[in-house]
Write an enzyme that holds these catalytic residues in place. Structure first.
Site, PDB file in Angstrom:
ATOM      1  N   HIS A   1      -3.879  -4.753   0.413  1.00 53.33           N
ATOM      2  CA  HIS A   1      -3.553  -5.235   1.872  1.00 53.33           C
ATOM      3  C   HIS A   1      -3.503  -6.692   1.720  1.00 53.33           C
ATOM      4  CE1 HIS A   1      -2.932  -1.222   3.929  1.00 53.33           C
ATOM      5  NE2 HIS A   1      -3.784  -1.066   3.100  1.00 53.33           N
TER       6      HIS A   1
ATOM      7  N   GLU B   1      -1.997  -8.541   3.992  1.00 53.72           N
ATOM      8  CA  GLU B   1      -1.994  -8.865   5.467  1.00 53.72           C
ATOM      9  C   GLU B   1      -3.171  -9.193   5.982  1.00 53.72           C
ATOM     10  OE1 GLU B   1      -2.670  -4.487   5.920  1.00 53.72           O
ATOM     11  OE2 GLU B   1      -1.488  -5.803   4.350  1.00 53.72           O
TER      12      GLU B   1
ATOM     13  N   CYS C   1       0.784  -1.320   0.124  1.00 54.78           N
ATOM     14  CA  CYS C   1       0.037  -0.050  -0.165  1.00 54.78           C
ATOM     15  C   CYS C   1       0.888   1.254   0.045  1.00 54.78           C
ATOM     16  CB  CYS C   1      -0.896   0.112   1.101  1.00 54.78           C
ATOM     17  SG  CYS C   1      -2.275   1.321   1.221  1.00 54.78           S
TER      18      CYS C   1
END
Length: 258
Positions: free
Chosen positions: A230, A232, A124
């Site tokens: 993202h 994660e 990001c």
């Protein structure tokens, strides 16, 4: 019972796990009765690094020492605040919110990782740091360009979108042609930085992944992937983290570290 027993690995195996540096915030925070400045990071990043086989080492944006890349096996530039528009010669949009200390830190570490051949995973804001470092620019407020709330549906709420990857790219080899990803950003790549190529876009044309061109890869030989989304946020899908961690493991072996 020791720490290695708690996470299900023995001492030898633990020592062999690649050491992954990851950038953090440094800002006011609150825990228990305490309210003061703290280095912090969502544990979603930490959990994904561990689940993919790495050992996370948090790097706060203070006292930056770029020689740390010589002791790391991989580096993640995590998400966060906007990049200062002055870094790409633009006047700041009213909604652009930079943190100069974090810019200084992330730019220095990204440059050092590239030159050291250290595996680099930019997420990001990390993608935007990489692009601006290489001379690119950013769209400062995406809703004014694509007229959509897709990328920030609500404060603290991630959007979900499909992206199309380029055949033969690193991101395509890890995720396939049409993965669905989690997004939360209001800025995006505008002018592409030197030595970078687009390897994924969303349906509205917004750039969603960058990799090194063949020419730049010969100059900066390390594994590198930058994504605007993202990963994660989906610990059930560790394909990008595993690809990065495997590259970090190989870097560790080439460096002669046990």
């Amino acid at each position: 019972m020791n720490g290695s027993d708690l996470i299900g690995i023995g001492p030898t195996e633990k020592a062999a796990r690649p050491r992954i540096g990851i950038t953090t915030y440094l800002q006011p925070a609150q825990w228990g009765v305490w309210q003061e400045s703290a280095a912090l990071l969502s544990d979603t990043y930490i959990n994904c690094i561990i689940a993919a086989g790495g050992t996370p080492l948090m790097l706060p944006p203070a006292g930056t020492d770029v020689s740390i890349v010589e002791d790391l096996d991989g580096l993640i530039i995590a998400g966060g605040s906007d990049v200062d528009a002055q870094r790409y010669g633009a006047e700041a949009h009213p909604l652009t919110q930079p943190q100069s200390h974090r810019d200084d830190h992330d730019f220095a570490l990204t440059q050092a990782a590239l030159h050291h051949g250290l595996p680099l995973f930019a997420i990001c804001r990390g993608l935007q740091v990489l692009n601006v470092l290489r001379g690119g620019s950013l769209i400062q407020h995406l809703p004014e360009v694509v007229d959509s709330k897709t990328y920030q549906p609500a404060p603290g709420e991630f959007g979900r979108i499909p992206v199309t990857t380029d055949p033969g790219s690193r991101v395509a080899s890890l995720l396939g042609q049409r993965p669905e990803v989690s997004v939360y950003h209001h800025q995006a790549v505008d002018r592409i930085g030197a030595g970078l190529k687009v390897t994924a876009r969303s349906d509205d044309g917004v750039i969603q992944a960058l990799e090194l061109t063949d020419e730049a890869q010969s100059q900066f030989p390390g594994w590198m992937l930058a994504v605007q989304w993202h990963p994660e946020r989906r610990i059930e899908d560790l394909r990008l983290f595993r690809g990065f961690t495997e590259a970090a493991h190989q870097h560790r072996e080439r460096s002669g570290r046990a």
